[in-house]
Design a protein around this motif. Structure first.
Motif, short mmCIF file in Angstrom:
data_model
loop_
_atom_site.label_atom_id
_atom_site.label_comp_id
_atom_site.label_asym_id
_atom_site.label_seq_id
_atom_site.Cartn_x
_atom_site.Cartn_y
_atom_site.Cartn_z
N UNK A 43 2.77 -5.15 9.22
CA UNK A 43 2.07 -4.54 8.10
C UNK A 43 3.02 -4.47 6.91
N UNK A 44 2.50 -4.78 5.75
CA UNK A 44 3.30 -4.74 4.52
C UNK A 44 3.72 -3.31 4.18
N UNK A 45 4.97 -3.16 3.80
CA UNK A 45 5.43 -1.94 3.15
C UNK A 45 5.48 -2.23 1.66
N UNK A 46 6.25 -3.27 1.30
CA UNK A 46 6.43 -3.58 -0.11
C UNK A 46 6.82 -5.04 -0.30
N UNK A 47 6.40 -5.60 -1.41
CA UNK A 47 6.80 -6.96 -1.75
C UNK A 47 7.50 -6.96 -3.10
N UNK A 48 8.60 -7.65 -3.17
CA UNK A 48 9.39 -7.85 -4.39
C UNK A 48 10.29 -6.68 -4.76
N UNK A 58 18.22 8.83 8.52
CA UNK A 58 18.28 7.39 8.43
C UNK A 58 17.72 6.94 7.10
N UNK A 59 17.49 5.65 6.97
CA UNK A 59 16.99 5.07 5.72
C UNK A 59 15.48 4.85 5.86
N UNK A 60 14.75 5.29 4.84
CA UNK A 60 13.30 5.11 4.80
C UNK A 60 12.96 4.10 3.72
N UNK A 61 12.13 3.12 4.08
CA UNK A 61 11.66 2.09 3.15
C UNK A 61 10.32 2.53 2.58
N UNK A 62 10.13 2.33 1.27
CA UNK A 62 8.83 2.62 0.66
C UNK A 62 8.60 1.67 -0.50
N UNK A 63 7.42 1.76 -1.09
CA UNK A 63 7.04 0.86 -2.16
C UNK A 63 6.84 1.61 -3.47
N UNK A 64 7.20 1.00 -4.59
CA UNK A 64 6.83 1.60 -5.87
C UNK A 64 5.31 1.66 -5.97
N UNK A 65 4.78 2.76 -6.44
CA UNK A 65 3.33 2.98 -6.49
C UNK A 65 2.59 1.86 -7.23
N UNK A 66 3.20 1.31 -8.26
CA UNK A 66 2.52 0.30 -9.09
C UNK A 66 2.25 -1.01 -8.36
N UNK A 67 2.98 -1.27 -7.26
CA UNK A 67 2.78 -2.53 -6.53
C UNK A 67 2.31 -2.30 -5.09
N UNK A 68 1.95 -1.08 -4.76
CA UNK A 68 1.51 -0.78 -3.39
C UNK A 68 0.30 -1.64 -3.01
N UNK A 69 0.37 -2.27 -1.85
CA UNK A 69 -0.75 -3.06 -1.35
C UNK A 69 -0.90 -4.43 -1.98
N UNK A 70 0.15 -4.90 -2.66
CA UNK A 70 0.11 -6.23 -3.28
C UNK A 70 1.25 -7.09 -2.75
N UNK A 71 0.94 -8.38 -2.54
CA UNK A 71 1.97 -9.33 -2.13
C UNK A 71 1.69 -10.66 -2.81
#
Length: 141
Positions: A43-48, A58-71
């Motif tokens: 499942x995608x977390x973030x692209x670019x 630990x380290x948590x990965x997340x996506x900037x809100x403006x690109x959430x759900x886009x690849x």
């Protein structure tokens, strides 16, 4: 614990709660690898762009809100995709380095005061499937 998040030029996917950070130079194939893995159940977390935060465990990965759900799919455009807001970093794959060994040594990637497994690119059609299985079950020492 670091108070300031890192915002990296990288993509990230998750399998069974284990996040994979995909790093490499522009055009190295980060989005393509993420898409291939998504086709195999990731499942995608973030692209670019991926945000990394130290949460004290630990380290948590997340996506900037403006690109959430886009690849990005090169030659097709920006695609909408199911995504998760965040996941714990389990490993890093570096597409700027090619793996030469059949059974490579275990490498570590230091990030935000933690150390996670580091994998190099494998030029093989099974590489995305191997990464999905690695996230599911880990690797024998």
């Amino acid at each position: 614990m670091s108070d300031s998040p890192l915002n990296l030029h990288a993509s990230a996917v998750v399998v069974q709660g284990r996040g994979l950070l995909i790093k490499g130079a522009s055009g190295a194939g980060k989005s393509g690898l993420a898409l291939s893995m998504m086709g195999l159940g990731a499942t995608l977390i973030s692209d670019d762009r991926t945000i990394l935060i130290d949460d004290g465990k630990g380290v948590v990965l997340s996506t900037p809100e403006t690109i959430a759900g886009l690849i990005e799919a090169r030659g097709i455009g920006l695609l909408q995709a199911e995504n998760v807001a965040h996941a714990r970093l389990f490993a890093v794959v570096d597409l700027d380095h090619n793996e030469r060994d059949r059974l490579p040594q275990q490498r570590e990637f230091p990030i935000l005061g933690y150390s996670v497994p580091l994998l190099f690119k494998v030029s093989s059609p099974y590489f995305p499937a191997g990464l999905v299985q690695f996230l599911k079950g880990g690797r024998r020492a």
